[in-house]
Design a protein around this motif. Sequence first.
Motif, PDB file in Angstrom:
ATOM      1  N   PHE A   1       0.822  -1.203   0.000  1.00 53.43           N
ATOM      2  CA  PHE A   1       0.000   0.000   0.000  1.00 53.43           C
ATOM      3  C   PHE A   1       0.863   1.263   0.000  1.00 53.43           C
ATOM      4  N   ILE A   2       1.818   1.309  -0.905  1.00 55.04           N
ATOM      5  CA  ILE A   2       2.677   2.469  -1.062  1.00 55.04           C
ATOM      6  C   ILE A   2       2.084   3.324  -2.174  1.00 55.04           C
ATOM      7  N   SER A   3       1.922   4.611  -1.899  1.00 55.30           N
ATOM      8  CA  SER A   3       1.326   5.493  -2.897  1.00 55.30           C
ATOM      9  C   SER A   3       2.369   5.920  -3.921  1.00 55.30           C
ATOM     10  N   GLY A   4       1.916   6.558  -4.984  1.00 50.16           N
ATOM     11  CA  GLY A   4       2.806   7.013  -6.046  1.00 50.16           C
ATOM     12  C   GLY A   4       3.813   8.037  -5.565  1.00 50.16           C
ATOM     13  N   THR A   5       3.380   8.904  -4.657  1.00 49.92           N
ATOM     14  CA  THR A   5       4.282   9.918  -4.100  1.00 49.92           C
ATOM     15  C   THR A   5       5.405   9.265  -3.300  1.00 49.92           C
ATOM     16  N   GLU A   6       5.051   8.245  -2.535  1.00 47.70           N
ATOM     17  CA  GLU A   6       6.065   7.550  -1.739  1.00 47.70           C
ATOM     18  C   GLU A   6       7.054   6.811  -2.626  1.00 47.70           C
ATOM     19  N   ILE A   7       6.564   6.225  -3.716  1.00 49.08           N
ATOM     20  CA  ILE A   7       7.452   5.541  -4.657  1.00 49.08           C
ATOM     21  C   ILE A   7       8.409   6.539  -5.292  1.00 49.08           C
ATOM     22  N   ALA A   8       7.899   7.693  -5.686  1.00 48.01           N
ATOM     23  CA  ALA A   8       8.752   8.725  -6.276  1.00 48.01           C
ATOM     24  C   ALA A   8       9.811   9.184  -5.279  1.00 48.01           C
ATOM     25  N   PHE A   9       9.436   9.339  -4.023  1.00 52.17           N
ATOM     26  CA  PHE A   9      10.392   9.747  -2.997  1.00 52.17           C
ATOM     27  C   PHE A   9      11.474   8.691  -2.798  1.00 52.17           C
ATOM     28  N   ILE A  10      11.090   7.425  -2.792  1.00 50.57           N
ATOM     29  CA  ILE A  10      12.067   6.334  -2.653  1.00 50.57           C
ATOM     30  C   ILE A  10      13.026   6.328  -3.840  1.00 50.57           C
ATOM     31  N   ILE A  11      12.503   6.504  -5.042  1.00 53.91           N
ATOM     32  CA  ILE A  11      13.362   6.546  -6.238  1.00 53.91           C
ATOM     33  C   ILE A  11      14.324   7.724  -6.150  1.00 53.91           C
ATOM     34  N   PHE A  12      13.837   8.876  -5.687  1.00 53.23           N
ATOM     35  CA  PHE A  12      14.691  10.050  -5.530  1.00 53.23           C
ATOM     36  C   PHE A  12      15.832   9.766  -4.552  1.00 53.23           C
ATOM     37  N   ILE A  13      15.525   9.139  -3.430  1.00 48.12           N
ATOM     38  CA  ILE A  13      16.547   8.809  -2.433  1.00 48.12           C
ATOM     39  C   ILE A  13      17.561   7.823  -3.011  1.00 48.12           C
ATOM     40  N   VAL A  14      17.076   6.808  -3.741  1.00 47.23           N
ATOM     41  CA  VAL A  14      17.983   5.821  -4.347  1.00 47.23           C
ATOM     42  C   VAL A  14      18.931   6.501  -5.321  1.00 47.23           C
ATOM     43  N   ILE A  15      18.409   7.399  -6.131  1.00 42.39           N
ATOM     44  CA  ILE A  15      19.260   8.120  -7.091  1.00 42.39           C
ATOM     45  C   ILE A  15      20.281   8.983  -6.355  1.00 42.39           C
ATOM     46  N   MET A  16      19.864   9.629  -5.282  1.00 37.73           N
ATOM     47  CA  MET A  16      20.785  10.474  -4.525  1.00 37.73           C
ATOM     48  C   MET A  16      21.881   9.649  -3.846  1.00 37.73           C
ATOM     49  N   VAL A  17      21.548   8.475  -3.345  1.00 38.50           N
ATOM     50  CA  VAL A  17      22.527   7.655  -2.624  1.00 38.50           C
ATOM     51  C   VAL A  17      23.462   6.938  -3.589  1.00 38.50           C
TER      52      VAL A  17
ATOM     53  N   PRO B   1      20.296   1.498 -12.977  1.00 35.30           N
ATOM     54  CA  PRO B   1      19.944   0.369 -13.851  1.00 35.30           C
ATOM     55  C   PRO B   1      20.604  -0.943 -13.422  1.00 35.30           C
ATOM     56  N   GLU B   2      21.831  -0.846 -12.953  1.00 38.20           N
ATOM     57  CA  GLU B   2      22.539  -2.045 -12.484  1.00 38.20           C
ATOM     58  C   GLU B   2      21.853  -2.638 -11.249  1.00 38.20           C
ATOM     59  N   ILE B   3      21.432  -1.772 -10.336  1.00 43.37           N
ATOM     60  CA  ILE B   3      20.723  -2.222  -9.138  1.00 43.37           C
ATOM     61  C   ILE B   3      19.377  -2.838  -9.518  1.00 43.37           C
ATOM     62  N   ALA B   4      18.668  -2.192 -10.431  1.00 41.02           N
ATOM     63  CA  ALA B   4      17.364  -2.699 -10.868  1.00 41.02           C
ATOM     64  C   ALA B   4      17.506  -4.060 -11.544  1.00 41.02           C
ATOM     65  N   ARG B   5      18.545  -4.212 -12.346  1.00 43.13           N
ATOM     66  CA  ARG B   5      18.798  -5.496 -13.008  1.00 43.13           C
ATOM     67  C   ARG B   5      19.056  -6.586 -11.975  1.00 43.13           C
ATOM     68  N   GLY B   6      19.853  -6.272 -10.974  1.00 47.76           N
ATOM     69  CA  GLY B   6      20.146  -7.233  -9.913  1.00 47.76           C
ATOM     70  C   GLY B   6      18.902  -7.614  -9.133  1.00 47.76           C
ATOM     71  N   LEU B   7      18.080  -6.613  -8.827  1.00 51.44           N
ATOM     72  CA  LEU B   7      16.824  -6.901  -8.124  1.00 51.44           C
ATOM     73  C   LEU B   7      15.901  -7.762  -8.977  1.00 51.44           C
ATOM     74  N   GLY B   8      15.843  -7.474 -10.270  1.00 45.93           N
ATOM     75  CA  GLY B   8      15.017  -8.260 -11.180  1.00 45.93           C
ATOM     76  C   GLY B   8      15.458  -9.713 -11.240  1.00 45.93           C
ATOM     77  N   LYS B   9      16.778  -9.917 -11.334  1.00 40.20           N
ATOM     78  CA  LYS B   9      17.299 -11.283 -11.359  1.00 40.20           C
ATOM     79  C   LYS B   9      17.005 -12.008 -10.048  1.00 40.20           C
ATOM     80  N   GLY B  10      17.152 -11.296  -8.947  1.00 41.33           N
ATOM     81  CA  GLY B  10      16.864 -11.899  -7.647  1.00 41.33           C
ATOM     82  C   GLY B  10      15.407 -12.280  -7.502  1.00 41.33           C
ATOM     83  N   MET B  11      14.515 -11.395  -7.966  1.00 39.36           N
ATOM     84  CA  MET B  11      13.083 -11.692  -7.895  1.00 39.36           C
ATOM     85  C   MET B  11      12.725 -12.870  -8.797  1.00 39.36           C
ATOM     86  N   ARG B  12      13.347 -12.937  -9.968  1.00 35.89           N
ATOM     87  CA  ARG B  12      13.089 -14.054 -10.883  1.00 35.89           C
ATOM     88  C   ARG B  12      13.561 -15.367 -10.282  1.00 35.89           C
TER      89      ARG B  12
END
Length: 93
Positions: free
Chosen positions: A7-23, A30-41
């Motif tokens: 139950f995460i809203s769109g605003t919260e998702i955008a904030f999380i993405i912003f923090i990830v980009i900043m960190v 893209p490398e992190i997303a690819r790794g997460l995708g492989k892990g989920m698969r």
Amino acid sequence: MVTLPLFISGTEIAFIIFIVIMVFGADKVPEIARGLGKGMRTLKDATNDIKTEITKSAEKQGIDIDVTKDIKKEIDKAKEDINDITGPIKRQL
């Protein structure tokens, strides 16, 4: 609006993405997303393998794994019984 199981809203998702980009920086995202995708698969494949093994084992032991089919039959039977009892009576407003 797409809601996630957490139950995460769109605003919260955008904030999380912003923090990830900043960190991590934009070049690492893209490398992190690819790794997460492989892990989920991998997790999904492992879950499907476990389900398959449980199903095979249950079938070998003669355990009925399709409980929903029996429940649906009982519900359909109850509906037919109710229709037989009520007959052509219609609810009037």
